[in-house]
Each structure stands twice: as C-alpha cells, then as structure tokens.
Design a protein around this motif. Structure first.
Motif, PDB file in Angstrom:
ATOM      1  N   ALA A 178       0.829  -1.206   0.000  1.00  0.00           N
ATOM      2  CA  ALA A 178       0.000   0.000   0.000  1.00  0.00           C
ATOM      3  C   ALA A 178       0.866   1.260   0.000  1.00  0.00           C
ATOM      4  O   ALA A 178       0.572   2.226  -0.704  1.00  0.00           O
ATOM      5  CB  ALA A 178      -0.934  -0.001   1.203  1.00  0.00           C
ATOM      6  N   ASP A 195       2.259   1.728  -3.436  1.00  0.00           N
ATOM      7  CA  ASP A 195       1.251   2.297  -4.341  1.00  0.00           C
ATOM      8  C   ASP A 195       1.200   3.815  -4.212  1.00  0.00           C
ATOM      9  O   ASP A 195       1.051   4.530  -5.207  1.00  0.00           O
ATOM     10  CB  ASP A 195      -0.124   1.699  -4.057  1.00  0.00           C
ATOM     11  CG  ASP A 195      -0.256   0.257  -4.510  1.00  0.00           C
ATOM     12  OD1 ASP A 195       0.580  -0.201  -5.323  1.00  0.00           O
ATOM     13  OD2 ASP A 195      -1.201  -0.417  -4.047  1.00  0.00           O
ATOM     14  N   GLU A 196       1.335   4.323  -2.991  1.00  0.00           N
ATOM     15  CA  GLU A 196       1.351   5.772  -2.770  1.00  0.00           C
ATOM     16  C   GLU A 196       2.573   6.413  -3.421  1.00  0.00           C
ATOM     17  O   GLU A 196       2.480   7.486  -4.014  1.00  0.00           O
ATOM     18  CB  GLU A 196       1.322   6.089  -1.273  1.00  0.00           C
ATOM     19  CG  GLU A 196       0.038   5.698  -0.591  1.00  0.00           C
ATOM     20  CD  GLU A 196       0.123   5.749   0.924  1.00  0.00           C
ATOM     21  OE1 GLU A 196       1.206   6.058   1.472  1.00  0.00           O
ATOM     22  OE2 GLU A 196      -0.915   5.487   1.566  1.00  0.00           O
ATOM     23  N   VAL A 230       4.211   5.206  -5.976  1.00  0.00           N
ATOM     24  CA  VAL A 230       3.983   5.125  -7.427  1.00  0.00           C
ATOM     25  C   VAL A 230       3.096   6.275  -7.869  1.00  0.00           C
ATOM     26  O   VAL A 230       3.377   6.962  -8.858  1.00  0.00           O
ATOM     27  CB  VAL A 230       3.365   3.760  -7.818  1.00  0.00           C
ATOM     28  CG1 VAL A 230       2.872   3.781  -9.258  1.00  0.00           C
ATOM     29  CG2 VAL A 230       4.373   2.647  -7.628  1.00  0.00           C
ATOM     30  N   ALA A 231       2.010   6.516  -7.130  1.00  0.00           N
ATOM     31  CA  ALA A 231       1.081   7.606  -7.466  1.00  0.00           C
ATOM     32  C   ALA A 231       1.772   8.967  -7.450  1.00  0.00           C
ATOM     33  O   ALA A 231       1.448   9.855  -8.241  1.00  0.00           O
ATOM     34  CB  ALA A 231      -0.106   7.594  -6.510  1.00  0.00           C
ATOM     35  N   MET A 266       6.758   0.797 -10.861  1.00  0.00           N
ATOM     36  CA  MET A 266       6.525  -0.638 -10.775  1.00  0.00           C
ATOM     37  C   MET A 266       6.800  -1.261 -12.140  1.00  0.00           C
ATOM     38  O   MET A 266       6.405  -0.722 -13.161  1.00  0.00           O
ATOM     39  CB  MET A 266       5.078  -0.924 -10.365  1.00  0.00           C
ATOM     40  CG  MET A 266       4.717  -0.357  -9.007  1.00  0.00           C
ATOM     41  SD  MET A 266       5.572  -1.129  -7.654  1.00  0.00           S
ATOM     42  CE  MET A 266       4.477  -2.459  -7.320  1.00  0.00           C
TER      43      MET A 266
END
Length: 76
Positions: A62, A65-66, A68-69, A75
C-alpha cells in the motif's frame, strides 16, 4: 536528493522538478530500495533486517502504491 526536515523528509524528484514532503516510512522505503529493482517480498525482507515490521507485506504494498502515485517509484 533528500533532506530531513523535522518529522518530514524533503525529496526532490529531478525528472518532474517537484519536491515531495514525506513522512515515515516513505523515506525509509526509498532508502532501502536504493537503485535496485526489488519485488515487494524482497523489499520487505530488506526492511525487516533494520526495522520491526508486520509479517504481512500488504501494508508495504500500500505504501509503494502511494509512492507510485507520487511518481517516486516505478513498478515493473
């Protein structure tokens, strides 16, 4: 390039020209990754060597993912 600022770490992202203010554990994750391409499991193992982590790498996924955003992690 990063610089600690009290509870935050300022990270300058050269490709975008944006400075991000990160809180723990984001900076620690980036530092553990370095320039290496790692799986979530490999990154979790690397972080577990230095920090007390949950056995479940889902929380780490998680946080990734932050990152990456925000454009700080890619990724593959």
């Amino acid at each position: 390039m990063s610089e600690p600022l009290d509870a935050f770490t300022a990270v300058f992202h050269r490709p975008s020209g944006i400075t991000h203010l990160l809180v723990s554990p984001a900076h620690e994750i980036l530092a553990a990754m370095g320039e290496d391409a790692l799986t979530v499991a490999a990154l979790h193992a690397r972080l577990a060597a230095s920090f007390d982590l949950d056995a479940e790498p889902g929380a780490l996924a998680a946080r990734l993912d932050e990152l990456v955003a925000a454009g700080l992690v890619e990724m593959l």
